[in-house]
Design an enzyme around this catalytic site. Structure first.
Site, mmCIF file in Angstrom:
data_model
loop_
_atom_site.group_PDB
_atom_site.id
_atom_site.type_symbol
_atom_site.label_atom_id
_atom_site.label_comp_id
_atom_site.label_asym_id
_atom_site.label_seq_id
_atom_site.Cartn_x
_atom_site.Cartn_y
_atom_site.Cartn_z
ATOM 1 N N SER A 135 -28.159 12.176 54.422
ATOM 2 C CA SER A 135 -29.196 12.621 53.493
ATOM 3 C C SER A 135 -29.293 14.153 53.510
ATOM 4 C CB SER A 135 -30.524 11.950 53.844
ATOM 5 O OG SER A 135 -31.467 12.090 52.805
ATOM 6 N N ARG A 201 -45.417 10.171 50.309
ATOM 7 C CA ARG A 201 -44.574 9.314 51.143
ATOM 8 C C ARG A 201 -44.376 7.941 50.491
ATOM 9 N NH1 ARG A 201 -40.634 9.821 54.919
ATOM 10 N NH2 ARG A 201 -40.743 8.222 56.537
ATOM 11 N N ASP A 289 -27.915 2.206 47.838
ATOM 12 C CA ASP A 289 -28.622 3.483 47.833
ATOM 13 C C ASP A 289 -28.879 3.932 46.389
ATOM 14 O OD1 ASP A 289 -29.599 6.060 48.225
ATOM 15 O OD2 ASP A 289 -28.093 6.588 49.718
ATOM 16 N N HIS A 318 -31.124 3.478 50.760
ATOM 17 C CA HIS A 318 -30.780 4.765 51.362
ATOM 18 C C HIS A 318 -30.994 4.767 52.869
ATOM 19 C CE1 HIS A 318 -30.242 9.082 51.664
ATOM 20 N NE2 HIS A 318 -31.449 9.232 52.158
ATOM 21 N N ASP A 319 -32.049 4.120 53.328
ATOM 22 C CA ASP A 319 -32.335 4.082 54.762
ATOM 23 C C ASP A 319 -31.300 3.308 55.563
ATOM 24 O OD1 ASP A 319 -34.504 5.722 54.801
ATOM 25 O OD2 ASP A 319 -36.019 4.150 54.995
#
Length: 353
Positions: A135, A201, A289, A318-319
């Protein structure tokens, strides 16, 4: 957490011309630098992480993991502007004697890398055997491999890009809109903008995960609900969790830095910039992702001489680069074996089955 501090006594100039006279860099090291100084593994962390890579990248880094302190000298520095000890918007501006807050100078990915370089020079590390990041950490790692091609032996980047996309910038701007909609963001207090940070967030999390992640993990077991859904509770929880460990001002500046990422900026556009990378390179993409789609990583790999590209199937979006450590261990171990060097694989390495 054994945080070390290095204070650079010279003048550190950002790309925009702004200067810091006493730049503080918080960092951690694990293991021992060997006599040849050829066992360095340098980690560039992502947006809200910190220097304790053994904490946030468990399964890949740790006592009995692929990257371990018995074999390697592992370095991870907290990035400029972050909440964990390196000079940031909450640091004291020596000119005013007050925290910087929103008067902190803007910085970009190249600036973040130049801070990393300062620390490497201070530690007398002339060669980095493995430079790794995902990232925002991958953006830094890629830029560093371009800036100092002779310093990096092997490069491992994942879930990242060569230029931040309009899609990614739009996600970041939406988060900053949430920050600026909170009136306390302009209060110039350490907890200013905390409500906005919680909302930011929540927005970010949608880009880090995937439709299927929520469809399974947040699925209701009843058809009778009209409110108080699991997904709602989860978004609130994750927002509150970040507020307890981060600040809105760092978040604002770091998302701006991510937006600035463009390896072609200020360079000859007629040249293949990535062709200048000398490191043996492994590029990893995550199939699900949506923030950094695999096409971005594939494009990078196609332009770096001899680079290997692998795509990992993950439920986590993505994580996945933080979660799929078993798969990462397997693939990175194969890469390290195939490329040789000091950092290979020993009896300390484990692959979970």
């Amino acid at each position: 957490m054994n945080i070390k501090k290095y204070t650079y006594k010279g003048t550190f100039k950002l790309e925009d011309g702004s200067e810091f006279t006493e730049l503080e860099i918080a960092y951690q090291t694990f293991g021992t630098l060997n006599e040849k100084k050829d066992n360095v593994v340098w980690v560039c962390h992502a947006l809200t992480a910190n220097a304790d890579v053994f904490d946030w990248w468990k399964g890949l880094f740790g006592e009995n993991e692929l990257f371990n302190p018995q074999e390697h000298f592992i370095v991870c520095a907290n990035i400029l502007g972050s909440s964990y000890g390196t000079t940031s918007p909450l640091s004291i501006n020596p000119t005013t004697g007050q925290p910087w807050y929103l008067t902190f100078p803007p910085f970009n990915i190249r600036d973040l890398v130049n801070v990393q370089k300062l620390l490497a020079d201070y530690l007398d590390i002339k060669t980095i055997d493995v430079l790794i990041g995902g990232s925002l950490g991958g953006q830094q790692s890629l830029e560093w491999a371009i800036l100092e091609p002779n310093r990096i032996n092997r490069l491992i980047i994942m879930a990242t890009n060569a230029q931040h996309s309009p899609w990614g910038i739009a996600f970041n701007e939406s988060q900053r809109l949430a920050l600026s909609a909170d009136p306390t963001f302009y209060s110039n207090t350490p907890d200013g903008g905390s409500h906005g940070l919680k909302a930011a967030r929540s927005i970010a999390l949608l880009s880090y995960r995937h439709y299927d992640t929520y469809a399974i993990s947040q699925k209701e077991i009843t058809h009778d609900k009209t409110d108080n859904f699991k997904a709602s509770s989860y978004q609130n929880y994750q927002g509150e969790k970040l507020v307890k460990r981060f600040n809105a001002y760092s978040y604002w500046y770091l998302t701006k830095a991510m937006d600035s990422h463009n390896i072609y900026r200020g360079r000859d556009h007629n040249q293949n910039i990535l062709h200048n990378i000398k490191a043996q390179t492994l590029v990893l993409g995550i199939t699900s992702d949506i923030l950094f789609p695999p096409a971005e990583q594939r494009s990078i790999a196609e332009q770096i001489p001899g680079a290997q590209y692998l795509e990992i199937s993950s439920f986590y979006g993505h994580d996945g680069f933080l979660v799929e450590t078993e798969t990462l261990t397997h693939e990175i171990r194969n890469f390290l074996k195939s490329t040789g060097g000091a950092t290979t694989v020993s009896h300390y390495t484990k692959l979970h089955h």
